[in-house]
Design an enzyme around this catalytic site. Structure first.
Site, PDB file in Angstrom:
ATOM      1  CB  CYS A  59      27.156 -68.902 -46.943  1.00 49.42           C
ATOM      2  SG  CYS A  59      25.808 -69.951 -46.592  1.00 49.42           S
ATOM      3  CG  HIS A  67      25.443 -64.304 -43.904  1.00 44.66           C
ATOM      4  ND1 HIS A  67      26.281 -64.432 -44.702  1.00 44.66           N
ATOM      5  CD2 HIS A  67      25.000 -65.769 -43.567  1.00 44.66           C
ATOM      6  CE1 HIS A  67      26.561 -65.648 -44.907  1.00 44.66           C
ATOM      7  NE2 HIS A  67      25.738 -66.556 -44.370  1.00 44.66           N
TER       8      HIS A  67
END
Lengths: 390, 390
Positions: free
Chosen positions: B85, B337
């Site tokens: 991420c 996200h």
């Protein structure tokens, strides 16, 4: 920009071992490189890992941070670089920027790939992600079929036969036979080559690289660190050039399918940086994943005229004592092609050649070596020039 | 090392659209950033893409070369960076080195991720590759379950309740409501938060980020290029700091599971580079993927004492007019996200804040902003400090 030196190398034997664990393979290569360079862990500011398939085949990403932790470097800057089969050298390129740009004095670059634990269909599908999925992969093209398209086009365009490619494979296997870290230890002749199983016409088994596992590592450092290591008895090997060139992923989108434009650009850039000419290159560790890529690379890199690459080396020019030795430790064909590790293996082997530590595989007295690592069928091409300094 | 400036931004609306195609999402973001910076394509020497799941979920790797080709930059140096991420900001870090180290005058960084076309089980499995597969993933841990472990431990250790985390989610959704490029446009209150579905105890739906698609891009350049753009009317935003810190991937291997050591290191490094103190930071775009990470990040970054992060902001300190605004465009929680893109979205939004172009989301007159992008549960942490220059 500061000069960057290669001060340590490490490698594992390329193998096919489903039981091997990726992180420990990387650990072994990195530990050997660190020990070889004679540096302390606290000197290392960065670790970059080159890898292609781990997210898909071993459910593991963040290999940069993982490898840093495994070797005792928890905390340092780390990340993973991916450029398909060119990942290892692309990671090295970042390492060169980190040291050359003044961000770190010492960086570790690791290339690692573990592929043989997965079933071959999964590995084939993972490798096909190097191609353009929307234009190639989704239509069922695999890495082999794309190279077969290139090879067929080449044969048709230039009127050559499958047999014309054989000497590339024969030379690679000849050199790989004496590489203790290589995967295939089997000399072949033209008859073996011609009789090898057809994978996708006209690509035969002996035109293609084996699926295998392996990890290799190099330590990059500033001139100051390199000279300190030199005073301890280590050779001085400079990265005289480092460059990436790119092209379309899809073969049909290329301006000319018979010209690897990424190789053209990458070679031009790296030679300009090094300030040398073709005749200065003593070794060319090219990306001989497929014999057709060897041929096209020799042309695009400027060592052979267009359409003539396949004939280059038929008179021994590419052997270890020839004019332009290639695949000196067996290349991707015989040493093996653990994809994300390959670009780093090329640097490890080239370092050995330039430092006169290549044993039976030694090329006579080389000073400049060009390494070239190719992602996909030529979409990302990463070149480095290593120079022996006395 | 040369100073590096952020001279252009581009983003797509974060969305959930299985029909969207990754390369065109990236193209849109990059084209907008190039147009914004007012530069010509021939000025661009490098393109780096941050991405996590494309190899696995869309069968596509070599995104660096692919995106370069799609936007008309075929040939330039390009590659992909992966740090789970944290991929977007890790790619930016390479871009900073390329420009700051003198290798290129202008570089494009693109973060892109496409996840909603896959079935949720596949996406969950792909995201779990950010964890340590041998110690966590293989035992069935998912990204949510690992964050649940952290949250449960935190609640037990410091004697706080689930309710204590609610204000982070409420603030994010409040800010995201007016972000036209955000994914979730829904204000929530404590009741909604507390009644949201339990995913893995104690992580509720409103403690977690949505699965979504998106791409963002930034243009990095030398001071000379930035000043030329400035003369054409563009603001001058400097990258005053850029650093990566790492930690073990597995939670159980951490020295103290309640301390995000990667955040500690990354923050310390980036603030030393910028030569500023905590009180100089006007905005902290942190990685609020889970409310527990918000809490632990505030502590490890030095804005709250250990065990007190969860209470920070209960009196409005983290709102847009508070002492330390966070998630100013909704953060990972509400803006969304798209994992490999998130770190670049943070930079895009921070640029808007520092240049007074954040519209309804504007924070009053900020000069320094800290962005922080976290890979996995904290294994790779990438921080940047952006500074408004007048």
């Amino acid at each position: 920009m500061r000069d960057v030196y290669l001060i340590g190398i490490g490698q594992t034997k390329v193998t096919k071992n489903a039981g091997i664990r990726g992180r420990y393979m990387a650990e072994e290569a990195i530990n050997r490189a660190v020990a070889h360079a004679g540096i302390e862990l606290k000197q290392i500011g960065m670790l970059v890992t080159g890898n292609m398939t781990a997210g898909r085949l071993t459910h593991q990403q963040q290999l940069g941070a993982l490898h840093a932790d495994v070797v005792g470097l928890r905390g340092v800057e780390a990340a993973t670089v991916e450029a398909a089969c060119g990942s290892g050298a692309a990671a090295t390129r970042w390492g060169v920027m980190a040291v050359g740009g003044g961000f770190h004095d010492v960086a570790v670059v690791c290339g690692s790939e573990r592929m043989t634990h997965a079933c071959l269909d999964d590995t084939t599908a993972a490798l096909a992600t190097a191609a353009d999925w929307e234009l190639e992969g989704i239509n069922g093209e695999s890495f082999i079929s794309l190279n077969a398209r290139l090879m067929k086009r080449y044969m048709h365009t230039y009127g050559v036969t499958s047999e014309d490619f054989g000497h590339f494979a024969i030379t690679a296997h000849e050199n790989g036979f004496t590489n203790p870290n290589g995967f295939l230890h089997k000399k072949i002749d033209m008859e073996t080559y011609l009789n090898s199983r057809m994978l996708v016409d006209p690509v035969k088994l002996l035109d293609a690289p084996p699926v295998c596992d392996g990890a290799a590592a190099v330590i990059l450092a500033t001139e100051e660190v390199a000279r300190a290591a030199h005073r301890q008895g280590l050779p001085l090997i400079k990265i005289a050039g480092s460059a990436i060139g790119t092209d379309s992923l899809a073969l049909d989108s290329r301006r000319d399918m018979m010209v690897l434009e990424g190789v053209v650009l990458s070679t031009r850039r790296v030679m300009e940086q090094a300030g040398i000419k073709h005749e200065d290159i003593d070794i060319f560790e090219l990306h001989d994943a497929y014999t057709i890529i060897t041929s096209l690379s020799l042309e695009a890199a400027g060592f052979a005229e267009k359409g003539k690459g396949v004939h280059f080396g038929k008179n021994g020019e590419i052997t270890r004592t020839g004019k332009l030795p290639i695949s000196t430790f067996g290349g991707l064909k015989s040493r093996g092609h653990p994809v994300g590790a390959t670009g780093v293996y090329q640097l490890v082997e080239t370092y050995m050649q330039l430092t006169g530590t290549a044993g039976e595989n030694q090329v006579p007295d080389p000073e400049f070596a060009l390494t070239q690592n190719v992602g996909g069928t030529g979409a990302t091409v990463v070149s480095h020039i290593l120079q022996r300094c006395s």
